[in-house]
Design a protein around this motif. Sequence first.
Motif, PDB file in Angstrom:
ATOM      1  N   ASP A  66      39.147 -34.402 -23.238  1.00 49.70           N
ATOM      2  CA  ASP A  66      40.371 -33.515 -23.672  1.00 49.70           C
ATOM      3  C   ASP A  66      40.832 -32.406 -23.005  1.00 49.70           C
ATOM      4  OD1 ASP A  66      40.291 -35.497 -25.770  1.00 49.70           O
ATOM      5  OD2 ASP A  66      38.920 -34.244 -26.997  1.00 49.70           O
ATOM      6  N   CYS A  67      40.964 -32.763 -21.570  1.00 47.98           N
ATOM      7  CA  CYS A  67      41.151 -31.359 -20.909  1.00 47.98           C
ATOM      8  C   CYS A  67      41.977 -32.049 -19.456  1.00 47.98           C
ATOM      9  CB  CYS A  67      40.081 -30.575 -20.309  1.00 47.98           C
ATOM     10  SG  CYS A  67      38.771 -31.444 -19.540  1.00 47.98           S
ATOM     11  N   LYS A  68      42.357 -30.924 -18.738  1.00 46.11           N
ATOM     12  CA  LYS A  68      43.025 -31.533 -17.174  1.00 46.11           C
ATOM     13  C   LYS A  68      41.988 -31.215 -16.273  1.00 46.11           C
ATOM     14  CE  LYS A  68      47.791 -30.941 -18.177  1.00 46.11           C
ATOM     15  NZ  LYS A  68      48.990 -30.507 -18.264  1.00 46.11           N
ATOM     16  N   VAL A  69      41.837 -32.087 -15.232  1.00 46.69           N
ATOM     17  CA  VAL A  69      41.113 -31.845 -14.012  1.00 46.69           C
ATOM     18  C   VAL A  69      41.717 -32.141 -12.952  1.00 46.69           C
ATOM     19  CG1 VAL A  69      38.697 -32.556 -12.937  1.00 46.69           C
ATOM     20  CG2 VAL A  69      38.532 -32.085 -15.495  1.00 46.69           C
ATOM     21  N   LEU A  70      41.725 -31.477 -11.791  1.00 46.30           N
ATOM     22  CA  LEU A  70      42.213 -31.411 -10.437  1.00 46.30           C
ATOM     23  C   LEU A  70      41.286 -32.294  -9.667  1.00 46.30           C
ATOM     24  CD1 LEU A  70      44.874 -30.582  -8.934  1.00 46.30           C
ATOM     25  CD2 LEU A  70      43.397 -29.035  -7.806  1.00 46.30           C
ATOM     26  N   ILE A  71      41.801 -33.440  -9.286  1.00 48.16           N
ATOM     27  CA  ILE A  71      41.094 -34.110  -7.866  1.00 48.16           C
ATOM     28  C   ILE A  71      41.681 -33.469  -6.644  1.00 48.16           C
ATOM     29  CG2 ILE A  71      40.882 -36.278  -6.678  1.00 48.16           C
ATOM     30  CD1 ILE A  71      40.849 -37.534  -9.294  1.00 48.16           C
ATOM     31  N   ARG A  72      40.878 -32.793  -5.941  1.00 40.36           N
ATOM     32  CA  ARG A  72      41.320 -32.168  -4.558  1.00 40.36           C
ATOM     33  C   ARG A  72      41.690 -33.057  -3.640  1.00 40.36           C
ATOM     34  NH1 ARG A  72      35.237 -30.015  -2.816  1.00 40.36           N
ATOM     35  NH2 ARG A  72      34.350 -31.995  -3.457  1.00 40.36           N
ATOM     36  N   ALA A  73      42.246 -32.879  -2.423  1.00 44.11           N
ATOM     37  CA  ALA A  73      42.687 -33.544  -1.316  1.00 44.11           C
ATOM     38  C   ALA A  73      41.693 -34.616  -0.781  1.00 44.11           C
ATOM     39  CB  ALA A  73      43.044 -32.856  -0.167  1.00 44.11           C
ATOM     40  N   HIS A  74      40.273 -34.334  -0.855  1.00 44.50           N
ATOM     41  CA  HIS A  74      39.180 -35.204  -0.486  1.00 44.50           C
ATOM     42  C   HIS A  74      39.440 -36.602  -0.962  1.00 44.50           C
ATOM     43  CE1 HIS A  74      37.816 -30.938   0.222  1.00 44.50           C
ATOM     44  NE2 HIS A  74      37.503 -31.330   1.398  1.00 44.50           N
ATOM     45  N   GLY A  75      39.847 -36.755  -2.188  1.00 41.60           N
ATOM     46  CA  GLY A  75      39.712 -38.030  -2.917  1.00 41.60           C
ATOM     47  C   GLY A  75      38.254 -38.166  -3.748  1.00 41.60           C
ATOM     48  N   GLU A  76      38.316 -39.021  -4.340  1.00 46.90           N
ATOM     49  CA  GLU A  76      37.189 -39.334  -5.268  1.00 46.90           C
ATOM     50  C   GLU A  76      37.078 -40.831  -5.379  1.00 46.90           C
ATOM     51  OE1 GLU A  76      34.881 -37.745  -7.384  1.00 46.90           O
ATOM     52  OE2 GLU A  76      35.698 -36.105  -6.131  1.00 46.90           O
ATOM     53  N   PRO A  77      35.751 -41.228  -5.695  1.00 50.58           N
ATOM     54  CA  PRO A  77      35.333 -42.514  -6.057  1.00 50.58           C
ATOM     55  C   PRO A  77      35.566 -43.096  -7.139  1.00 50.58           C
ATOM     56  CG  PRO A  77      33.231 -41.215  -6.475  1.00 50.58           C
ATOM     57  CD  PRO A  77      34.463 -40.399  -5.837  1.00 50.58           C
ATOM     58  N   PRO A  78      35.768 -44.614  -7.286  1.00 50.39           N
ATOM     59  CA  PRO A  78      36.216 -45.168  -8.674  1.00 50.39           C
ATOM     60  C   PRO A  78      35.796 -44.681  -9.976  1.00 50.39           C
ATOM     61  CG  PRO A  78      35.874 -46.764  -6.896  1.00 50.39           C
ATOM     62  CD  PRO A  78      35.428 -45.680  -6.148  1.00 50.39           C
ATOM     63  N   GLU A  79      34.294 -44.268  -9.799  1.00 44.53           N
ATOM     64  CA  GLU A  79      33.655 -43.657 -11.015  1.00 44.53           C
ATOM     65  C   GLU A  79      34.238 -42.663 -11.737  1.00 44.53           C
ATOM     66  OE1 GLU A  79      32.342 -44.426  -8.065  1.00 44.53           O
ATOM     67  OE2 GLU A  79      31.274 -46.352  -8.689  1.00 44.53           O
TER      68      GLU A  79
END
Length: 299
Positions: A66-79
């Motif tokens: 129940d919060c906000k999380v920023l994904i940075r420019a590097h990207g993230e895996p599907p998990e």
Amino acid sequence: MEVTIDQNSGYCFGVEYAIQMAEDEMEGENTLYCLGDIVHNDMEVKRLREKGLKVIDREQLKCLSDCKVLIRAHGEPPETYKLAIENNIELIDASCPVVLKLQHRVKTAFDKMEREQGQIVIYGKKGHAEVIGLTGQTLEKAIVVMDDADLDRVDFSRPVTLFSQTTKSTKGFYALKEKIADRIREAKGTLTEVDFNANDSICRQVSNREPQLLRFAAENDVIVFVSGKKSSNGRALYQVCQQVNSRSYFVENEDEIDPSWFEGASKIGICGATSTPMWLMERLRDFIQSLEDKTVFAQ
């Protein structure tokens, strides 16, 4: 004495976009979480932390909801996206468009290699945030290669599809491409498009900085290269400066500057990595100019 900032240095558009998204979100939020350092520069991370950006790792992410999380420019895996859905986390996705496109290409190539009993090889730094996102597209089956020793993990009797981390050296990529081609010829006696498919996936906004930086470093008596110590891009670009200017110095901030570096110099150049903010280079320029005002330099 002339102190000049290289106008081609500083944030690439992906990093600039991520930081702008973070600042926009924090205008209306008390706290915004960021999965990993938003940029490999401690000075910028500190500035954003003071605005309310809280850096977390993947283990901490598992405990959030129940919060906000920023994904940075590097990207993230599907998990990461799957976990966000399970924990009702709103993702502010600042993944660089270049990285997202590469992730899609890697996933498509991986599906093809699985059908053909082939392998995905990624030229990059093992454990780097972008590389984690790329290997995540391959169910962690991709082989990450940085040097010759890593090539021993590749089965050259099977098809190989090669990609690169977007911030790696173009020269290094093509050198690796030739080594893989040679190994395949040794193993199979031939080399066809079925055997080997090499994809130059290096971001040109990053790779084009090398020739620009070579010119800038040669034009100045002294180079002050500003970068976070954790930035692999910073270390690579600093070495570019050293190739043509032995009076090149790597600093994280003005506290690391030695006034003796500038003795007898009339032209001083300031430059940095794709993770170096312009405000920090400007601060170093002002600091160096203040040293001259204090008559620190030998005449």
